[in-house]
Design an enzyme around this catalytic site. Structure first.
Site, mmCIF file in Angstrom:
data_model
loop_
_atom_site.group_PDB
_atom_site.id
_atom_site.type_symbol
_atom_site.label_atom_id
_atom_site.label_comp_id
_atom_site.label_asym_id
_atom_site.label_seq_id
_atom_site.Cartn_x
_atom_site.Cartn_y
_atom_site.Cartn_z
ATOM 1 N N ASP A 82 -42.054 38.019 70.519
ATOM 2 C CA ASP A 82 -42.776 37.122 71.433
ATOM 3 C C ASP A 82 -44.063 36.640 70.775
ATOM 4 O O ASP A 82 -44.537 37.241 69.819
ATOM 5 C CB ASP A 82 -43.076 37.822 72.777
ATOM 6 N N HIS A 153 -44.025 44.967 81.603
ATOM 7 C CA HIS A 153 -43.304 43.916 80.856
ATOM 8 C C HIS A 153 -42.655 44.487 79.594
ATOM 9 O O HIS A 153 -43.116 45.471 79.023
ATOM 10 C CB HIS A 153 -44.200 42.713 80.549
HETATM 11 P P1 PGA Z 1 -49.385 47.922 73.607
HETATM 12 O O1 PGA Z 1 -48.524 46.773 74.226
HETATM 13 O O2 PGA Z 1 -48.517 48.587 72.600
HETATM 14 O O3 PGA Z 1 -50.545 47.237 72.960
HETATM 15 O O4 PGA Z 1 -49.780 48.821 74.729
HETATM 16 C C1 PGA Z 1 -47.246 47.055 74.668
HETATM 17 C C2 PGA Z 1 -46.671 45.817 75.279
HETATM 18 O O5 PGA Z 1 -47.394 45.093 75.987
HETATM 19 O O6 PGA Z 1 -45.478 45.564 75.104
#
Ligand code: PGA
Length: 260
Positions: A82, A153
């Protein structure tokens, strides 16, 4: 990083395996090991890996293997998961730039097998469909490693995303924008739209690995793995893939799971 693994493995009623590593480093090494084994055993296949704070250690471990000649990342087709609409590798606040800095450049991994989310396309909707089509043309993902956002998410499939969604342009929640702004030492605004590989695309993979760390994720990880399957927590869709899912966590993120 330590290589002394003390992980504890449990099977959930959904069929998924939860591996609680002794700490963050072990979680990272276990995840990198799965990726490395997959690449060695399934050359030519399509995989996706996440960005964010959680996978930093996994990328560090993969970088060490690549630099040490143990792993050849050129033999698979890697698709970024993404990124923000209108931002590419040359924008310091893009996820692709984050990946480049954390992994691609240190590991010396560049080439036509590294696919960037087409966030700069003139026609983003058509470009998202073409990105999806190129994944499908390779037979879909054979491995998808994912992180879990504080709002549940996966990728940028925010609450409300449908279980059969495909690669597309999405609106970001303020929560995700604030979360991701912390990745960068920059006062540039995080856009309110992104492009993400869809839930349906990810769930089709025969091997899905979810990596989650930190006490701030304990509640949402419990909701995702042991709460109702609901669009409000996109991570809960992972309960529908049964034993194809392996969850690797540190003890803090696992602290609210009910494990036998
Ligand atoms: P993070 O993000 O590893 O920075 O906690 C995870 C995500 O939003 O998929």
């Amino acid at each position: 990083m330590t290589d002394h693994v003390t992980a504890r493995e449990t099977r959930l009623t959904s069929g998924a395996t939860v591996v609680v590593a002794g700490n963050y480093d072990e979680m990272s090494i276990l995840a990198a090991g799965i990726v490395a084994r997959h690449i060695a055993e399934h050359p030519g296949t399509a995989i996706t890996l996440p960005t964010g704070e959680t996978p930093r250690g996994m990328y560090e471990a993969l970088t060490g293997m690549i630099r040490g000649g143990e792993l050849d990342f050129g033999t698979i087709e890697f698709f970024c998961l993404d990124d923000y609409l209108g931002k590419g590798i040359n924008d310091e606040t893009s996820l692709t730039a984050w990946l480049d800095k954390a992994f691609l450049t240190p590991a010396g991994v560049h080439g036509p097998n590294i696919h960037f989310v087409p966030t700069l396309a003139d026609d983003p909707d058509a470009a998202a469909k073409a990105y999806e089509a190129s994944i499908e043309a390779l037979g879909g993902f054979q491995l998808a490693v994912l992180g879990l956002g504080p709002n549940g998410h996966i990728g940028f499939n925010e609450p409300g995303a449908s279980i059969d969604s495909r690669t597309r342009v999405v609106d970001l929640t303020d929560e995700s924008r604030t979360q991701n702004a912390a990745y960068y030492d920059s006062d540039q605004a995080i856009p309110d739209k992104a492009m993400t590989i869809g839930i349906g695309t990810l769930l089709n993979s025969p091997r899905i690995v979810l990596i989650v760390c930190g006490s701030s994720k304990a509640g949402i990880l419990r909701d995702a793995l042991q709460g109702p399957v609901t669009a409000e927590v996109p991570g809960s869709y992972l309960q529908t893939v049964g034993e194809r899912l392996v969850v690797i966590t540190d003890p803090e993120a696992a602290s609210e799971l009910v494990l036998d």
